[in-house]
Enzyme design. Structure first.
Site, short mmCIF file in Angstrom:
data_model
loop_
_atom_site.label_atom_id
_atom_site.label_comp_id
_atom_site.label_asym_id
_atom_site.label_seq_id
_atom_site.Cartn_x
_atom_site.Cartn_y
_atom_site.Cartn_z
NE ARG A 57 -2.49 0.66 3.60
CZ ARG A 57 -1.84 1.32 4.56
NH1 ARG A 57 -1.49 2.59 4.37
NH2 ARG A 57 -1.53 0.73 5.70
CE1 TYR A 109 -15.91 10.21 -18.00
CE2 TYR A 109 -14.76 10.40 -15.91
CZ TYR A 109 -15.55 9.68 -16.78
OH TYR A 109 -15.99 8.42 -16.43
CG ASP A 180 -7.83 15.14 -17.26
OD1 ASP A 180 -7.14 14.50 -18.07
OD2 ASP A 180 -8.80 14.64 -16.67
#
Length: 387
Positions: A57, A109, A180
């Site tokens: 992790r 988006y 983005d």
């Protein structure tokens, strides 16, 4: 001698691997393909000693390798690989606190809009929407504004924002610029070089490139942001799994080939669509009549392979979706297969209708992600579907 980006996509993995091999714990036996470290935890050599990896992790060698490569392709100082593009944006929102204000492009988006409206607002973050390609966004900045968030080109209306111009605004006001870069990939565009502070990717798309895995990336160039995000990815636990990291590593090796081929076909398809009687508009930055064409020439090394177009009627748009055969009617983009998407009921279904229509996403609108098939075959499929 500096390597070209085409060569980096193939050989950067080996360069990074060789750097890692300087550490005794990282001997990959000359493997050309970086190994998949499919392990959750790592044995310690002794008390107070570590191999450099403790628990997957926190970090995993395969994920670390991928992060180094994406970081170098985007010219950042650190990159973070997450389970999806939305996981990346969700993690990024954790650097903000209740009362912070963000200016965001109105044509994002649909999943990003859904996250901002339903999760980030609940967490006390305030948003102002604007067309960042044309509006006076500097006038929207308030004392509590912390960032401007853009896509360029936008999804799906292909609006192009001048990254360097927005970066000048954010520097003047000491706020962040987040870009983005999914549609262009680091092969065609590097927002950090143009003044952005943070780059986001849905790695599912062009970086992975084969419609077979999900991934997301954040890339930064600031040490303070790097430290914050490294703590957050460890704490929230959405880091990309080893096998998926390897799939993206594999995909990046063909990034240059795929981007060039798909872009070449996208331009031919866009030009062909402009001649079709059942098509009322074609939106592709590679066409000279696109309002962002010159900006793209200035800030990018290409125009990408996303094409948005409108049919003359809703019935015709739905008929195209029903009739395509080689082209697949499916969500997502950026893979080797050409996909056609209906934003109204797919990618932007959760966006309020008023905002969809304001952005130009009408029921006649279709979005095409051009793959690597023979372009004549793709045009023939579109022709039979349109006629």
């Amino acid at each position: 001698m500096p390597l070209s980006i085409e060569t980096k996509c193939v050989h950067l993995e080996k360069q990074v691997q060789n750097e890692a091999d300087e550490k005794p714990a990282c001997n990959h036996y000359g493997s050309i393909s970086f190994p998949i470290y499919q392990t959750a935890t790592y044995a310690h050599p002794g008390v107070g000693k570590s191999t450099g990896f403790d628990y997957s992790r926190l970090q995993n060698p395969t994920r670390e390798q991928l992060e180094k490569i994406v970081c170098q392709l985007e010219h950042g100082t650190d990159a973070f690989a997450l389970s999806t593009g939305m996981a990346a944006i969700t993690l990024l929102m954790e650097i903000f606190k209740p009362g912070d204000h963000l200016i965001v492009d109105s044509d994002l988006y649909g999943g990003t809009i859904r996250l901002f409206d339903n999760v980030s607002v609940k967490n006390g973050i305030e948003f102002t929407r604007a067309n960042c390609s044309s509006d006076d966004i500097e006038s929207l900045i308030k004392p509590n504004t912390k960032a401007i968030y853009i896509e360029t080109p936008t999804n799906p209306m292909m609006n192009v924002t001048d990254i360097a111009a927005v970066a000048e605004i954010t520097r003047r006001h000491n706020i962040l610029l987040i870009v983005d870069n999914t549609f262009m990939s680091p092969y065609f565009q590097n927002p950090l070089d143009l003044g952005a502070d943070i780059v986001v990717h849905s790695g599912t798309k062009f970086l992975a490139g084969h419609n077979d895995t999900l991934a997301g990336f954040i890339v930064v160039k600031n040490a303070e942001l790097q430290e914050k995000l490294r703590f957050l990815i460890k704490t929230t636990g959405a880091g990309l799994a080893p096998f998926d990291s390897w799939l993206v590593l594999r995909g990046i090796k063909t990034l240059a080939l795929r981007m060039e081929k798909a872009q070449s076909s996208a331009l031919k398809i866009a030009q062909w669509l402009t001649t079709q009687p059942h098509v009322t508009s074609v939106i592709y930055p590679g066409l000279e009549n696109h309002p962002g064409h010159k900006i793209m020439q200035k800030q990018s090394r290409g125009f990408g392979s996303m094409v948005t177009f409108r049919a003359d009627t809703v019935e015709k748009a739905l008929s195209v979706l029903e009739k395509v055969r080689l082209i697949k009617y499916a969500e997502s983009l950026g893979g080797v297969e050409t996909l056609i998407t209906y934003p109204t009921t797919q990618t932007h279904a959760d966006v309020p209708e008023e905002l969809r229509l304001k952005n130009g996403i009408t029921p006649e609108t279709l979005r095409l992600s051009v793959g690597v098939e023979n372009v004549d075959d793709l045009i023939a499929d579109l022709q039979q579907a349109l006629n």
